[in-house]
Design a protein around this motif. Structure first.
Motif, mmCIF file in Angstrom:
data_model
loop_
_atom_site.group_PDB
_atom_site.id
_atom_site.type_symbol
_atom_site.label_atom_id
_atom_site.label_comp_id
_atom_site.label_asym_id
_atom_site.label_seq_id
_atom_site.Cartn_x
_atom_site.Cartn_y
_atom_site.Cartn_z
ATOM 1 N N LEU A 71 0.843 -1.198 0.000
ATOM 2 C CA LEU A 71 0.000 0.000 0.000
ATOM 3 C C LEU A 71 0.875 1.244 0.000
ATOM 4 N N PRO A 72 1.550 1.520 -1.109
ATOM 5 C CA PRO A 72 2.471 2.668 -1.128
ATOM 6 C C PRO A 72 1.778 4.017 -0.959
ATOM 7 N N LYS A 73 0.481 4.082 -1.290
ATOM 8 C CA LYS A 73 -0.221 5.362 -1.180
ATOM 9 C C LYS A 73 -0.600 5.693 0.268
ATOM 10 N N VAL A 74 -0.674 4.663 1.121
ATOM 11 C CA VAL A 74 -1.027 4.887 2.522
ATOM 12 C C VAL A 74 0.232 5.303 3.276
ATOM 13 N N THR A 75 0.247 6.527 3.769
ATOM 14 C CA THR A 75 1.426 7.052 4.466
ATOM 15 C C THR A 75 1.255 7.076 5.982
ATOM 16 N N VAL A 76 0.032 6.858 6.457
ATOM 17 C CA VAL A 76 -0.241 6.918 7.891
ATOM 18 C C VAL A 76 -1.067 5.698 8.292
ATOM 19 N N PHE A 77 -0.556 4.934 9.257
ATOM 20 C CA PHE A 77 -1.289 3.820 9.852
ATOM 21 C C PHE A 77 -1.463 4.123 11.339
ATOM 22 N N VAL A 78 -2.688 3.975 11.847
ATOM 23 C CA VAL A 78 -2.966 4.273 13.247
ATOM 24 C C VAL A 78 -3.812 3.143 13.827
#
Length: 508
Positions: free
Chosen positions: A119-126
């Motif tokens: 998932l290169p477009k996802v820059t933030v995981f919480v």
């Protein structure tokens, strides 16, 4: 009105009132508002701009649903993810939606770990809590607190991106605007009973129908009770103990409720409206439900592209002034709402007269803005200036809309059109049948033969020959099933719908 506008409207009626309640957490309207500003600020500091997509992967959870309002407060686009999807399905949707941020429940940590490298477009995981190493917890991520400066309006009004498989099985992103949600809320408040501050019980996934039905409840300052697991027995207990006024259940869950040992002893007196929809319901079992709970069942007909309220059927539409059930109405989907225009269209693009069958089409502010980054699919769905639902139906002389089948599920046997939903409803009148799916299978003589796959009620026994005879009595020989299979369970989607494609696959 965006989702957060519904929250703010409810807060204006009493900020100290309970907004969301579930196992382990209760939040007032003021607390949900503060949380939404904190999430909006965290999104801004993480580089998520208004108009960008943010997904939530969680089962029903108070904190997860409250976080959705922070996405809207930022002016970002909420992407509700089906928590029962596979990692591959979820990854495909997140990529399609260009998601920048994913908020997830720790129960899905393994799935997130599997997806994250792809998932290169996802820059933030919480993560919603601090139990998963390598990801910030929601508490730490929002530690700087509410940030009013991060609040932004929704660019171009886009509020939600919702995944739908469509007829090809390839996912499409349905673009729902704040205007679509406002129209849905208005139609809900117009079309069904609401007295006082409602208490809404959410058993089914908040990522689907149960979630958007929260918006009209919030606009009235109501209380949302969130069930983290779908337990029919606990649902029945809460109906009485919490004096629930509104809830939504698909037909399959209503059938399970009717067969539950607590059904006859539950106090339903607080209910104003139990919405049912998402799939055709057996008129026989609907009448049984009205007899058990009283005239409180209200049908809704819609789809992701025109959410929930293409047609509405008020509880009073099910009965006459003396309270007697109107059996001829129970197969209807309701009347078109006052803010939508509904017609039945032939293949040539001309609308047909009352009583004639064709594809159900709709216009109005309820209809989606289109499919995300898919102009061809958008154009196909909006031929002749109408949104095409893919459902076959007709309008009767009273103005009630009847849905007879999905276009793709119609069976052509011996040169005759047979609507599978009509056969299913007739078979569901049999007291031994809990649920059924009717499909067409290739046949050298008939072209397609009507085939019924049955799921029986607990303890019931039935033979195929008896089912065929039962069908012929009610439908005649053309529509009656020519093949009957009895399975312990029917294959279902993650939201409870019977998967006819899987039924066909197993039979062929």
């Amino acid at each position: 009105m965006s989702p957060v506008d519904h929250l703010d409207k409810g807060a204006s009626l009493g900020a100290g009132a309970v907004c969301l309640a579930g196992p382990g957490r209760t939040m007032t309207y003021a607390e949900v508002q503060d949380h939404s500003y904190a999430v909006a600020g965290a999104l801004a500091r993480s580089g998520v701009a208004p108009g960008e997509s943010v997904a939530i992967l969680s089962h029903n959870d108070v904190t997860a649903f409250a976080t959705m309002f922070g996405i809207a407060r930022r002016g970002a686009v909420w992407c509700p993810v089906n928590p029962r999807g596979t990692a591959a399905e979820t990854r495909q949707l997140l990529d399609l939606f260009d998601c920048r941020c994913l908020v997830f429940h720790p129960a899905y940590a393994e799935q997130v770990a599997e997806m994250a490298p792809h998932l290169p477009k996802v820059t933030v995981f919480v993560c919603l809590d601090d139990s998963v190493e390598g990801y910030p917890s929601l508490e730490r991520w929002t530690a700087d607190g509410p940030d009013a400066d991060a609040a932004r309006p929704l660019p171009e009004g886009l509020a939600m991106l919702v995944g739908t498989g469509g007829t090809t099985g390839e996912p499409k992103g349905v673009m729902l605007t704040a205007g679509n949600l406002e129209a849905m809320t208005a139609l809900t408040l117009i079309g069904y009973p609401f007295e006082g501050r409602p208490t809404y019980l959410a058993l089914t996934p908040l990522t689907h129908a149960a979630g958007v039905l929260c918006f009209p409840v919030l606009a009235l300052g109501g209380r949302i009770l969130v069930m983290s697991t779908p337990d029919v027995g606990e649902f029945l207990r809460l109906i009485g103990s919490e004096r629930v006024t509104h809830t939504f259940l698909p037909p399959t869950v209503i059938y399970a409720l009717l067969d539950h040992e607590r059904a006859a002893t539950t106090d339903y007196s607080s209910l104003q409206c139990l919405w049912y929809g998402a799939a055709p319901m057996s008129p026989t079992r609907l009448e049984e439900a009205i007899g058990l709970m009283g005239p409180v069942l209200g049908q809704l007909f819609g789809q992701t592209e025109a959410p929930m309220m293409i047609a509405t059927m008020h509880p009073r539409d099910h009965v006459d002034p003396d309270g007697r059930v109107l059996a001829h109405r129970l197969s209807a989907a309701g009347r078109p709402g006052p803010l939508v225009t509904v017609a039945v269209m032939g293949e040539d693009g001309r609308t047909v007269a009352a009583g004639e069958r064709g594809e159900i089409v709709v216009r109005g502010s309820l209809v989606m803005a289109g499919y995300y980054k898919d102009p061809a699919a958008t154009a196909e769905a909006s031929r002749f200036g109408w949104h095409h639902t893919g459902d076959i139906g007709f309008l009767d002389e009273e103005g009630f809309l009847h849905v007879v089948d999905r276009a793709k599920d119609m069976i052509i046997t011996g040169g005759f059109n047979v609507y599978s939903a009509e056969v299913e409803q007739a078979l569901m009148e049999h007291p031994a049948i809990a649920d059924c799916a009717v499909v067409g299978l290739p046949d050298d003589r008939w072209g397609e033969r009507v085939t019924a796959v049955l799921q029986l009620r607990p303890g019931a026994a039935l033979e195929g020959a008896g089912v065929i005879a039962f069908g012929k009595e009610r439908l005649g020989s053309v529509k009656a099933p020519k093949q009957v299979e009895i399975w312990p369970d029917l294959p279902r989607s993650r939201v409870g719908k019977v998967l006819k494609s899987e039924v066909r696959r197993r039979l062929v």
